[in-house]
Design a protein around this motif. Structure first.
Motif, PDB file in Angstrom:
ATOM      1  N   UNK A  76     120.261  58.640  73.997  1.00  0.00           N
ATOM      2  CA  UNK A  76     120.670  58.043  75.332  1.00  0.00           C
ATOM      3  C   UNK A  76     120.499  59.339  76.454  1.00  0.00           C
ATOM      4  N   UNK A  77     120.225  60.528  75.863  1.00  0.00           N
ATOM      5  CA  UNK A  77     120.229  61.579  76.966  1.00  0.00           C
ATOM      6  C   UNK A  77     118.957  61.970  77.586  1.00  0.00           C
ATOM      7  N   UNK A  78     117.700  61.667  77.046  1.00  0.00           N
ATOM      8  CA  UNK A  78     116.397  61.968  77.729  1.00  0.00           C
ATOM      9  C   UNK A  78     116.344  61.720  79.176  1.00  0.00           C
ATOM     10  N   UNK A  79     116.864  60.588  79.697  1.00  0.00           N
ATOM     11  CA  UNK A  79     116.579  60.450  81.198  1.00  0.00           C
ATOM     12  C   UNK A  79     117.476  61.249  81.951  1.00  0.00           C
ATOM     13  N   UNK A  80     118.700  61.373  81.208  1.00  0.00           N
ATOM     14  CA  UNK A  80     119.832  62.462  82.168  1.00  0.00           C
ATOM     15  C   UNK A  80     118.965  63.869  82.233  1.00  0.00           C
ATOM     16  N   UNK A  81     118.572  64.256  81.059  1.00  0.00           N
ATOM     17  CA  UNK A  81     118.101  65.563  80.971  1.00  0.00           C
ATOM     18  C   UNK A  81     116.803  65.723  81.910  1.00  0.00           C
ATOM     19  N   UNK A  82     116.109  64.557  82.066  1.00  0.00           N
ATOM     20  CA  UNK A  82     114.787  64.615  82.804  1.00  0.00           C
ATOM     21  C   UNK A  82     114.853  64.987  84.399  1.00  0.00           C
ATOM     22  N   UNK A  83     116.197  65.081  84.719  1.00  0.00           N
ATOM     23  CA  UNK A  83     116.439  65.408  86.261  1.00  0.00           C
ATOM     24  C   UNK A  83     116.561  66.873  86.062  1.00  0.00           C
ATOM     25  N   UNK A  84     116.580  67.531  85.025  1.00  0.00           N
ATOM     26  CA  UNK A  84     116.565  69.055  84.934  1.00  0.00           C
ATOM     27  C   UNK A  84     115.242  69.472  85.209  1.00  0.00           C
ATOM     28  N   UNK A  85     115.032  70.797  85.800  1.00  0.00           N
ATOM     29  CA  UNK A  85     113.882  71.412  85.766  1.00  0.00           C
ATOM     30  C   UNK A  85     113.389  72.093  84.391  1.00  0.00           C
ATOM     31  N   UNK A  86     112.148  72.445  84.326  1.00  0.00           N
ATOM     32  CA  UNK A  86     111.885  73.282  83.036  1.00  0.00           C
ATOM     33  C   UNK A  86     112.668  74.523  82.878  1.00  0.00           C
ATOM     34  N   UNK A  87     112.901  75.116  83.745  1.00  0.00           N
ATOM     35  CA  UNK A  87     113.721  76.268  83.871  1.00  0.00           C
ATOM     36  C   UNK A  87     114.806  76.349  84.881  1.00  0.00           C
ATOM     37  N   UNK A  88     116.017  76.623  84.310  1.00  0.00           N
ATOM     38  CA  UNK A  88     117.114  76.743  85.231  1.00  0.00           C
ATOM     39  C   UNK A  88     117.431  78.289  85.342  1.00  0.00           C
ATOM     40  N   UNK A  89     117.562  78.932  86.593  1.00  0.00           N
ATOM     41  CA  UNK A  89     117.649  80.366  86.823  1.00  0.00           C
ATOM     42  C   UNK A  89     119.047  80.477  87.179  1.00  0.00           C
ATOM     43  N   UNK A 109     121.216  91.156  79.411  1.00  0.00           N
ATOM     44  CA  UNK A 109     122.346  92.083  79.466  1.00  0.00           C
ATOM     45  C   UNK A 109     122.003  93.414  80.156  1.00  0.00           C
ATOM     46  N   UNK A 110     120.764  93.643  79.936  1.00  0.00           N
ATOM     47  CA  UNK A 110     120.250  95.080  80.353  1.00  0.00           C
ATOM     48  C   UNK A 110     118.516  94.807  80.698  1.00  0.00           C
ATOM     49  N   UNK A 111     118.034  95.591  81.641  1.00  0.00           N
ATOM     50  CA  UNK A 111     116.694  95.368  81.774  1.00  0.00           C
ATOM     51  C   UNK A 111     116.456  93.998  82.760  1.00  0.00           C
ATOM     52  N   UNK A 112     115.218  93.546  82.559  1.00  0.00           N
ATOM     53  CA  UNK A 112     114.775  92.236  82.861  1.00  0.00           C
ATOM     54  C   UNK A 112     113.948  91.695  82.171  1.00  0.00           C
ATOM     55  N   UNK A 113     113.308  90.438  82.291  1.00  0.00           N
ATOM     56  CA  UNK A 113     112.358  89.465  81.697  1.00  0.00           C
ATOM     57  C   UNK A 113     111.900  88.730  82.566  1.00  0.00           C
ATOM     58  N   UNK A 114     110.570  88.190  82.200  1.00  0.00           N
ATOM     59  CA  UNK A 114     110.026  87.112  82.970  1.00  0.00           C
ATOM     60  C   UNK A 114     109.678  85.618  81.896  1.00  0.00           C
ATOM     61  N   UNK A 115     109.902  84.804  82.605  1.00  0.00           N
ATOM     62  CA  UNK A 115     109.856  83.311  81.755  1.00  0.00           C
ATOM     63  C   UNK A 115     108.830  82.603  82.341  1.00  0.00           C
ATOM     64  N   UNK A 116     108.191  82.299  81.394  1.00  0.00           N
ATOM     65  CA  UNK A 116     106.649  81.575  81.743  1.00  0.00           C
ATOM     66  C   UNK A 116     106.535  80.146  81.075  1.00  0.00           C
ATOM     67  N   UNK A 117     106.426  79.240  81.733  1.00  0.00           N
ATOM     68  CA  UNK A 117     106.405  77.900  80.989  1.00  0.00           C
ATOM     69  C   UNK A 117     105.157  77.121  81.929  1.00  0.00           C
ATOM     70  N   UNK A 118     104.243  76.395  81.116  1.00  0.00           N
ATOM     71  CA  UNK A 118     102.958  76.074  81.577  1.00  0.00           C
ATOM     72  C   UNK A 118     103.426  75.106  82.542  1.00  0.00           C
ATOM     73  N   UNK A 119     102.541  75.108  83.774  1.00  0.00           N
ATOM     74  CA  UNK A 119     102.638  74.466  85.072  1.00  0.00           C
ATOM     75  C   UNK A 119     103.687  74.991  85.784  1.00  0.00           C
ATOM     76  N   UNK A 120     104.485  75.898  85.597  1.00  0.00           N
ATOM     77  CA  UNK A 120     105.710  76.284  86.367  1.00  0.00           C
ATOM     78  C   UNK A 120     105.289  77.461  87.044  1.00  0.00           C
ATOM     79  N   UNK A 121     105.908  78.235  88.238  1.00  0.00           N
ATOM     80  CA  UNK A 121     105.920  79.338  88.444  1.00  0.00           C
ATOM     81  C   UNK A 121     106.785  80.266  87.643  1.00  0.00           C
TER      82      UNK A 121
END
Length: 312
Positions: free
Chosen positions: A127-140, A47-59
């Motif tokens: 039944x969802x995991x293989x569907x979700x596996x197509x998603x990246x670790x972070x969606x921006x 809503x205001x300001x900014x933030x940085x998201x960090x996930x192991x192995x990802x930029x």
């Protein structure tokens, strides 16, 4: 190609069943950092300001006011402002600060202010995991790119209301809001994919492989062969098999079988579903063969679906 993409994505999203757990507001002041343990999936609307998201192995991903980030895999992550602050355990802070009347988290020093709405959710169905596996670790999803289109502001408004004052029925309202938000985020993200992405979403950007996927989804219980699919999209058998496997990361018939078993999982969720009937419906000649394939994919026999998902 766009029609194929929308049609296939709609079928996939129809399988996604969520359990929204809570929505909360967070007021954070420099320097600050929060650690979220693996387990739940999260989203954050800045809503205001900014933030940085960090996930192991990802930029690292930087989000500013008007942006949304979603972490669908539940692998754990750190939010921060880019300072050297030691990350506090977000779960501990929530337990200490949340009340039955208000879900608000405050943390950090006396510097620059960041305000966000956070949400916690789980994907429910096995039944969802293989569907979700197509998603990246972070969606921006970036406001500056016109990707939010006004829908995010409206949802964020209602979520803030629920976080600030917990009223009767809030849990149901929150679950519904999260459900709408997550599906909208996945749809928005999928519309930006291209042929360099892998998995079934990335493959939709390839015209011929997209047509093959559509053919499988249009007739999921047909006894497809690789030659049939190759002919349907005007490719040689070997070229098609190689291209399909490279993009989808799975052989054509393996994908076809996974999809029909995923549909079978949905059928087994229905009241009074019989294994023999579902096996025939999805194209298996014997109940035993169907049960073996089902257990190999989901880790449980068909009759165990309702036991594994007690809310059905």
């Amino acid at each position: 190609m766009l029609a194929s993409r929308v049609d296939l994505l709609s079928q996939m999203l129809d399988l996604v069943r969520l359990r929204g757990e809570l929505v909360f507001s967070a007021e954070l002041n420099h320097p600050w950092a929060l650690r979220f343990e693996p387990g739940s999936a999260y989203f954050f609307v800045v809503l205001d300001g900014s933030l940085i998201v960090r996930v192991a192995g990802e930029a690292p991903v930087r989000a500013i006011a008007g942006d949304l980030v979603m972490l669908p895999r539940g692998v754990g992550h750190i939010l921060g402002d880019g300072s050297d602050a030691i990350a506090a355990n977000a779960g501990d802070l929530m337990q200490e600060q949340f009340t039955t009347e208000q879900l608000r988290l405050r943390h950090g020093g006396n510097g620059e202010h960041t305000k966000t709405i956070g949400g916690v959710f789980h994907f429910e169905s096995a039944s969802v995991p293989w569907v979700v596996s197509a998603l990246p670790a972070v969606i921006h999803i970036e406001k500056s790119g016109g990707q939010t289109g006004g829908w995010l502001e409206g949802l964020a408004h209602f979520m803030m209301m629920e976080a600030q004052t917990v009223l009767p029925g809030s849990s149901v309202m929150i679950s519904r809001l999260i459900d709408v938000l997550i599906i909208r985020v996945i749809r928005t993200w999928a519309q930006t994919r291209n042929a360099s992405d892998t998995g079934w979403l990335g493959a939709l950007a390839d015209p011929r492989i997209s047509r093959a996927l559509k053919a499988i989804h249009d007739e999921p219980f047909r006894k497809w062969s690789v030659a049939d699919l190759a002919n349907a999209v005007g490719m040689s058998r070997s070229s098609f098999a190689e291209r399909f496997s490279a993009l989808v990361k799975e052989a054509p018939l393996s994908y076809h079988n996974r999809w029909r078993l995923t549909l079978a999982h949905g059928f087994m969720r229905q009241a009074n579903a019989r294994v023999s009937d579902v096996a025939r419906k999805v194209g298996y000649e014997s109940e035993a063969a169907f049960s073996r394939a089902f257990k190999a994919q989901f880790g449980i026999p068909p009759v165990g679906v309702r036991l594994a998902e007690p809310n059905l």
